[in-house]
Design a protein around this motif. Structure first.
Motif, PDB file in Angstrom:
ATOM      1  N   ILE A   1      -3.415   4.291   7.441  1.00  0.00           N
ATOM      2  CA  ILE A   1      -4.353   4.840   6.464  1.00  0.00           C
ATOM      3  C   ILE A   1      -5.440   3.839   6.092  1.00  0.00           C
ATOM      4  O   ILE A   1      -6.606   4.212   5.901  1.00  0.00           O
ATOM      5  CB  ILE A   1      -3.589   5.321   5.205  1.00  0.00           C
ATOM      6  N   GLU A   2      -5.092   2.560   6.011  1.00  0.00           N
ATOM      7  CA  GLU A   2      -6.066   1.569   5.527  1.00  0.00           C
ATOM      8  C   GLU A   2      -7.233   1.390   6.499  1.00  0.00           C
ATOM      9  O   GLU A   2      -8.308   0.944   6.105  1.00  0.00           O
ATOM     10  CB  GLU A   2      -5.396   0.224   5.255  1.00  0.00           C
ATOM     11  N   GLU A   3      -7.027   1.801   7.744  1.00  0.00           N
ATOM     12  CA  GLU A   3      -8.106   1.630   8.721  1.00  0.00           C
ATOM     13  C   GLU A   3      -9.143   2.741   8.639  1.00  0.00           C
ATOM     14  O   GLU A   3     -10.198   2.643   9.257  1.00  0.00           O
ATOM     15  CB  GLU A   3      -7.522   1.619  10.137  1.00  0.00           C
ATOM     16  N   THR A   4      -8.821   3.819   7.911  1.00  0.00           N
ATOM     17  CA  THR A   4      -9.714   4.982   7.918  1.00  0.00           C
ATOM     18  C   THR A   4     -10.915   4.811   6.993  1.00  0.00           C
ATOM     19  O   THR A   4     -11.885   5.544   7.109  1.00  0.00           O
ATOM     20  CB  THR A   4      -8.961   6.250   7.483  1.00  0.00           C
ATOM     21  N   GLY A   5     -10.815   3.886   6.017  1.00  0.00           N
ATOM     22  CA  GLY A   5     -11.917   3.696   5.070  1.00  0.00           C
ATOM     23  C   GLY A   5     -11.844   4.620   3.869  1.00  0.00           C
ATOM     24  O   GLY A   5     -12.815   4.755   3.120  1.00  0.00           O
ATOM     25  N   ILE A   6     -10.696   5.236   3.651  1.00  0.00           N
ATOM     26  CA  ILE A   6     -10.569   6.236   2.593  1.00  0.00           C
ATOM     27  C   ILE A   6     -10.749   5.625   1.197  1.00  0.00           C
ATOM     28  O   ILE A   6     -11.388   6.230   0.328  1.00  0.00           O
ATOM     29  CB  ILE A   6      -9.211   6.984   2.698  1.00  0.00           C
ATOM     30  N   PHE A   7     -10.232   4.420   0.992  1.00  0.00           N
ATOM     31  CA  PHE A   7     -10.347   3.795  -0.333  1.00  0.00           C
ATOM     32  C   PHE A   7     -11.806   3.548  -0.682  1.00  0.00           C
ATOM     33  O   PHE A   7     -12.254   3.825  -1.797  1.00  0.00           O
ATOM     34  CB  PHE A   7      -9.577   2.468  -0.364  1.00  0.00           C
ATOM     35  N   GLN A   8     -12.519   3.020   0.282  1.00  0.00           N
ATOM     36  CA  GLN A   8     -13.922   2.693   0.069  1.00  0.00           C
ATOM     37  C   GLN A   8     -14.732   3.976  -0.167  1.00  0.00           C
ATOM     38  O   GLN A   8     -15.615   4.024  -1.020  1.00  0.00           O
ATOM     39  CB  GLN A   8     -14.494   1.941   1.277  1.00  0.00           C
ATOM     40  N   TRP A   9     -14.404   5.017   0.586  1.00  0.00           N
ATOM     41  CA  TRP A   9     -15.094   6.295   0.434  1.00  0.00           C
ATOM     42  C   TRP A   9     -14.869   6.875  -0.964  1.00  0.00           C
ATOM     43  O   TRP A   9     -15.802   7.368  -1.601  1.00  0.00           O
ATOM     44  CB  TRP A   9     -14.600   7.269   1.507  1.00  0.00           C
TER      45      TRP A   9
ATOM     46  N   THR B   1      -3.564   6.024  -8.700  1.00  0.00           N
ATOM     47  CA  THR B   1      -2.941   7.027  -7.821  1.00  0.00           C
ATOM     48  C   THR B   1      -2.621   6.431  -6.450  1.00  0.00           C
ATOM     49  O   THR B   1      -1.541   6.654  -5.898  1.00  0.00           O
ATOM     50  CB  THR B   1      -3.874   8.240  -7.654  1.00  0.00           C
ATOM     51  N   ALA B   2      -3.579   5.675  -5.917  1.00  0.00           N
ATOM     52  CA  ALA B   2      -3.350   5.049  -4.605  1.00  0.00           C
ATOM     53  C   ALA B   2      -2.157   4.100  -4.663  1.00  0.00           C
ATOM     54  O   ALA B   2      -1.352   4.037  -3.742  1.00  0.00           O
ATOM     55  CB  ALA B   2      -4.601   4.305  -4.154  1.00  0.00           C
ATOM     56  N   SER B   3      -2.034   3.374  -5.746  1.00  0.00           N
ATOM     57  CA  SER B   3      -0.918   2.432  -5.861  1.00  0.00           C
ATOM     58  C   SER B   3       0.406   3.155  -6.021  1.00  0.00           C
ATOM     59  O   SER B   3       1.444   2.675  -5.569  1.00  0.00           O
ATOM     60  CB  SER B   3      -1.115   1.514  -7.071  1.00  0.00           C
ATOM     61  N   ALA B   4       0.374   4.300  -6.689  1.00  0.00           N
ATOM     62  CA  ALA B   4       1.610   5.071  -6.874  1.00  0.00           C
ATOM     63  C   ALA B   4       2.140   5.583  -5.544  1.00  0.00           C
ATOM     64  O   ALA B   4       3.350   5.676  -5.345  1.00  0.00           O
ATOM     65  CB  ALA B   4       1.355   6.243  -7.813  1.00  0.00           C
ATOM     66  N   LEU B   5       1.225   5.930  -4.656  1.00  0.00           N
ATOM     67  CA  LEU B   5       1.640   6.548  -3.394  1.00  0.00           C
ATOM     68  C   LEU B   5       1.669   5.569  -2.230  1.00  0.00           C
ATOM     69  O   LEU B   5       2.398   5.773  -1.269  1.00  0.00           O
ATOM     70  CB  LEU B   5       0.698   7.703  -3.052  1.00  0.00           C
ATOM     71  N   LEU B   6       0.881   4.518  -2.332  1.00  0.00           N
ATOM     72  CA  LEU B   6       0.809   3.584  -1.208  1.00  0.00           C
ATOM     73  C   LEU B   6       1.219   2.186  -1.665  1.00  0.00           C
ATOM     74  O   LEU B   6       2.392   1.912  -1.817  1.00  0.00           O
ATOM     75  CB  LEU B   6      -0.591   3.608  -0.596  1.00  0.00           C
ATOM     76  N   ASP B   7       0.253   1.353  -1.921  1.00  0.00           N
ATOM     77  CA  ASP B   7       0.582  -0.040  -2.219  1.00  0.00           C
ATOM     78  C   ASP B   7      -0.591  -0.653  -2.982  1.00  0.00           C
ATOM     79  O   ASP B   7      -1.732  -0.494  -2.574  1.00  0.00           O
ATOM     80  CB  ASP B   7       0.847  -0.759  -0.882  1.00  0.00           C
ATOM     81  N   ASN B   8      -0.302  -1.343  -4.102  1.00  0.00           N
ATOM     82  CA  ASN B   8      -1.411  -1.807  -4.944  1.00  0.00           C
ATOM     83  C   ASN B   8      -2.182  -2.970  -4.313  1.00  0.00           C
ATOM     84  O   ASN B   8      -3.394  -3.106  -4.528  1.00  0.00           O
ATOM     85  CB  ASN B   8      -0.919  -2.168  -6.352  1.00  0.00           C
ATOM     86  N   VAL B   9      -1.523  -3.799  -3.532  1.00  0.00           N
ATOM     87  CA  VAL B   9      -2.226  -4.944  -2.942  1.00  0.00           C
ATOM     88  C   VAL B   9      -3.254  -4.449  -1.922  1.00  0.00           C
ATOM     89  O   VAL B   9      -4.422  -4.855  -1.949  1.00  0.00           O
ATOM     90  CB  VAL B   9      -1.247  -5.930  -2.270  1.00  0.00           C
ATOM     91  N   THR B  10      -2.817  -3.547  -1.047  1.00  0.00           N
ATOM     92  CA  THR B  10      -3.735  -3.004  -0.040  1.00  0.00           C
ATOM     93  C   THR B  10      -4.873  -2.245  -0.706  1.00  0.00           C
ATOM     94  O   THR B  10      -6.044  -2.396  -0.319  1.00  0.00           O
ATOM     95  CB  THR B  10      -2.984  -2.067   0.915  1.00  0.00           C
ATOM     96  N   THR B  11      -4.539  -1.456  -1.692  1.00  0.00           N
ATOM     97  CA  THR B  11      -5.554  -0.675  -2.416  1.00  0.00           C
ATOM     98  C   THR B  11      -6.640  -1.598  -2.950  1.00  0.00           C
ATOM     99  O   THR B  11      -7.832  -1.386  -2.711  1.00  0.00           O
ATOM    100  CB  THR B  11      -4.916   0.097  -3.580  1.00  0.00           C
ATOM    101  N   MET B  12      -6.220  -2.623  -3.667  1.00  0.00           N
ATOM    102  CA  MET B  12      -7.207  -3.506  -4.304  1.00  0.00           C
ATOM    103  C   MET B  12      -7.959  -4.358  -3.288  1.00  0.00           C
ATOM    104  O   MET B  12      -9.138  -4.644  -3.437  1.00  0.00           O
ATOM    105  CB  MET B  12      -6.524  -4.406  -5.337  1.00  0.00           C
ATOM    106  N   LEU B  13      -7.276  -4.721  -2.216  1.00  0.00           N
ATOM    107  CA  LEU B  13      -7.908  -5.532  -1.174  1.00  0.00           C
ATOM    108  C   LEU B  13      -9.093  -4.790  -0.569  1.00  0.00           C
ATOM    109  O   LEU B  13     -10.154  -5.348  -0.307  1.00  0.00           O
ATOM    110  CB  LEU B  13      -6.865  -5.801  -0.094  1.00  0.00           C
ATOM    111  N   LEU B  14      -8.905  -3.497  -0.366  1.00  0.00           N
ATOM    112  CA  LEU B  14      -9.931  -2.719   0.319  1.00  0.00           C
ATOM    113  C   LEU B  14     -10.989  -2.185  -0.627  1.00  0.00           C
ATOM    114  O   LEU B  14     -12.125  -1.960  -0.219  1.00  0.00           O
ATOM    115  CB  LEU B  14      -9.274  -1.551   1.073  1.00  0.00           C
ATOM    116  N   ILE B  15     -10.616  -1.978  -1.896  1.00  0.00           N
ATOM    117  CA  ILE B  15     -11.548  -1.315  -2.801  1.00  0.00           C
ATOM    118  C   ILE B  15     -12.366  -2.307  -3.626  1.00  0.00           C
ATOM    119  O   ILE B  15     -13.461  -1.967  -4.122  1.00  0.00           O
ATOM    120  CB  ILE B  15     -10.787  -0.322  -3.718  1.00  0.00           C
TER     121      ILE B  15
END
Lengths: 143, 576
Positions: free
Chosen positions: B220-228, B254-268
């Motif tokens: 999922i992190e490769e798709t660019g969804i967080f940035q979008w 929401t992203a952290s609840a379903l995925l992972d907070n480190v990845t979420t914040m890294l990308l966003i």
């Protein structure tokens, strides 16, 4: 006409450095090149293994955004500027960039108050060493 | 531009490493899962019951021997099962005038039981079993002090970052095995457990759930969804910065609840920085609240944080249990956090920025673009199915770990990213850390340190559920702000288990949810409280916006107090 290489990031301190570099370029008529250097060493702090390639890509995009801002800033003040983005260790990449861009003058940004005096001392040592290695004058602005 | 950092291993070793890691984990799991267990026959006569400790916890692997007629050689021997159950069977032709049962187990006093007359008469009849529960008393021996020192030393090393977490856990594990196997052969008081017994403490459900989710997130992190999503937040807010902040905080939570907070914040974080500059405000006034919200959001579901995964697996809490019992409280805490942030940054959020030039707008739009629409669609479908499996899995006895692994395999098959690239996404270092940690905590449990701690806490809080809840929540919040919450939570689980059993009303698992709240939200209190905090600070520093320890504390500490208090209040209202 030579090139002025200005190492910069974003933030208040960098904006002051950019303005000083722009003023210098206007004064000398030299071309202005903004240089942004970043690394991904901070990922080691995370205690997790993170994808440095994905992070690099995002940091590169952020760098472009910041450098476009810097270039527009220069343009508003009547100076044409371009930018270069490099990834790696700051000291090493800076020296390489100085040689590759054939800079006539290197400008490093004075750290903000938050950074503390130790960062400024380190920067002065870096400037002295760079000048010695490359023979190109290095100054820390704003004075 | 220079190439991204490369590992220094040769290419063949890099390719093999993920597979070797997978083989290692599978091998360890199979060793534990398929250990032959004793099967008892109910024919004949003898003694049956359970072996428990003074806290009522089952004691497995206790050696039981049955002697008759004052003979020195046992006529029956057995080991207690993991649930404490045992069965000692007498031969039918055995002539019995007296019986003696001896029970031995490392770290416990030897127990001897001699049945009374009535029980003896039962034993003399064929087909009769005397039931007797054995209560073993703890014995503090040399290994207690050594293991306690190793465990505390490991925590200190991790807290001070003298060694990487994984190395610290592995070193502690190796020291424990050395003491137990080598020292134990010289002095029985140094024995802790065998290798097979140690593996029983490893919760492989946690390992596989993490493994599955890492692959899912990696795709999922490769798709660019967080940035979008961040860019869409900017468009939706139409220049209202206070609204932009609310939307961003909702996204990261929401992203952290379903995925992972480190990845979420890294990308966003990079794009949030750009959005702030576009809005003409200080970037940290957008970044810090989004980060705090990410740490809060992770608490909402079973899969949101490693601590929740550990608690869920330990207790047997499902995805739905977390949604019903914790998510509403987390939403309330998030609302509280939003109100706090809006007040804290009122001036910044009500300024009007100069706007962006067309070139910068174009750069922003480019940075917020979805990179791969087709893969995003596929990944979204698979992830949706995984979530449905999490919700419905309870009905079909489908563990969350299986759902996560199934999702990961579906991603790899259907989305078809490079398999070696995806396997290298898995954070094997963290998985090995968990294996080492479980074994270390298992050793601490074996020698009785956790039982002692549980006893002490139990005496302090008595049978007061509210006192116990408040103690656990705030102690966890305090500790998690300073040290890694994962080892702390792992060590607290047996303690909370004891309190849950002994305090009236605690069987609703409120104390476990309290541990989750404290351990997860405590990470917001300081810069070092959470890995997400550190990586965000790394990114903002590279943009020229430094987050100092003090700067973070100014917002993190009150945010933690507010959200933890609300979380606590929710538990009190919901459970008491």
């Amino acid at each position: 006409m030579g090139q002025i290489l200005c190492a910069t990031r974003g933030g208040e301190a960098s904006i002051q450095t950019q303005d000083a570099a722009i003023a210098k370029a206007k004064e000398t008529g030299d071309e202005l090149v903004f240089l942004y250097i970043y690394d991904v060493e901070f990922l080691a702090l995370a205690k997790y293994t993170l994808r440095s390639d994905v992070v690099s890509e995002e940091l590169d995009k952020m760098a472009r955004f910041l450098m476009v801002m810097a270039s527009e800033r220069a343009e508003k003040q009547g100076v044409q500027a371009r930018y270069v983005i490099r990834q790696g260790k700051f000291d090493t990449e800076l020296e390489s960039a100085v040689k590759e861009e054939q800079a006539a003058l290197v400008i490093l940004g004075r750290p903000g108050e938050e950074e503390g005096r130790f960062v400024l001392e380190h920067l002065r040592e870096l400037a002295a060493k760079l000048q010695e290695e490359t023979g190109v004058p290095v100054c820390i602005l704003p004075e | 531009m220079n190439q991204a950092l490369q590992l220094k291993l040769p290419l063949s070793a890099r390719r093999l490493t993920p597979y070797l890691g997978l083989v290692l984990i599978m091998g360890l799991w199979l060793t534990v899962a398929f250990r032959p267990s004793e099967t008892a026959t109910a024919a004949g006569r003898g003694v049956a019951g359970r072996v428990i400790d003074s806290q009522g916890e089952p004691v497995g692997d206790a050696e039981l021997r049955l002697y008759v007629n004052d003979e020195s050689e046992a006529v029956a021997e057995t080991y207690s099962q993991p649930d404490g159950a045992y069965l000692l069977v007498l031969r039918e032709d055995e002539t019995v005038s007296s019986v003696r049962v001896e029970v031995e187990r490392p770290h416990f006093e030897t127990y001897t039981w001699i049945p009374g007359q009535a029980e003896l008469e039962i034993l003399l009849e064929d087909g009769s079993f005397v039931t007797h529960d054995v209560v073993l008393k703890r014995r503090i021996v040399a290994s207690f002090w050594i293991i306690a020192a190793i465990f505390l030393g490991m925590l200190a090393v991790i807290a001070t970052e003298r060694l990487h977490n994984t190395l610290a856990a592995l070193l502690a594990m190796v020291l424990i095995f050395a003491i137990s196997q080598l020292g134990g052969s010289i002095n029985p008081d140094l024995f802790v457990f065998t290798f097979e017994q140690a593996l029983e403490h490893v919760d492989f459900e946690v390992i596989f759930l993490l493994l599955g989710m890492m692959i899912v997130i990696g795709v999922i992190e490769e798709t660019g969804i967080f940035q979008w999503l961040a860019y869409q937040a900017y468009r939706l807010s139409r220049g209202k910065i206070w609204l932009l902040q609310i939307i961003l905080m909702s996204i990261t939570a929401t992203a952290s609840a379903l995925l992972d907070n480190v990845t979420t914040m890294l990308l966003i974080t990079p794009i949030i920085l750009e959005l702030a500059l576009a809005a003409g405000i200080k970037p940290l006034s957008l970044v810090l609240p989004a980060l705090l919200a990410a740490n809060v959001g992770g608490l909402a579901t079973l899969i949101g944080t490693p601590v929740n995964i550990m608690i869920g697996s330990f207790v047997g809490l499902s995805f739905n249990d977390f949604v019903l019992n914790l998510t509403p409280g987390v939403i309330a805490a998030l609302v509280g956090l939003m109100i706090f942030v809006q007040l804290r940054y009122w001036k910044e959020y009500h300024t009007t920025g100069a706007g962006l030039s067309p070139a910068l707008m174009k750069q922003l739009e480019e940075n917020g673009r979805i990179r791969d629409v087709i893969n995003l669609r596929k990944a979204g479908i698979v992830f949706g199915v995984v979530l449905v499996l999490f919700v419905l899995g309870e009905q079909f006895h489908l563990s969350p770990a299986i759902s996560a692994i199934a999702g990961a395999v579906a991603m790899l098959l259907w989305v078809s990213p490079d398999i070696q690239d995806m396997m290298s996404v898995v954070d094997w270092t963290t998985l090995v850390f968990f294996i080492g940690l479980f074994i270390v905590v298992g050793a601490v449990q074996e020698v009785g340190l956790l039982a002692l701690s549980a006893d002490w806490i139990g005496r302090v809080v008595g049978e007061n559920l509210l006192a116990a809840l408040l103690a656990i929540v705030w102690m966890a919040a305090l500790v998690s702000g300073m040290v890694d919450n994962i080892p702390f939570a792992a060590a607290m689980l047996p303690v909370v288990k004891f309190l849950t059993r002994t305090i009236p009303g605690a069987e609703n698992h409120s104390l476990y949810y309290g541990l989750a709240i404290g351990a997860d939200l405590g990470g917001n209190s300081s810069l070092i409280g959470s890995s997400a905090n550190l990586v965000v600070a790394g990114i903002t520093e590279r943009a020229g916006y430094k987050i100092t320890f003090r700067k973070f504390l100014h917002i993190g500490l009150p945010a933690t107090a507010i959200t933890t208090a609300i979380g606590c209040l929710w538990l009190i209202i919901h459970f008491m």
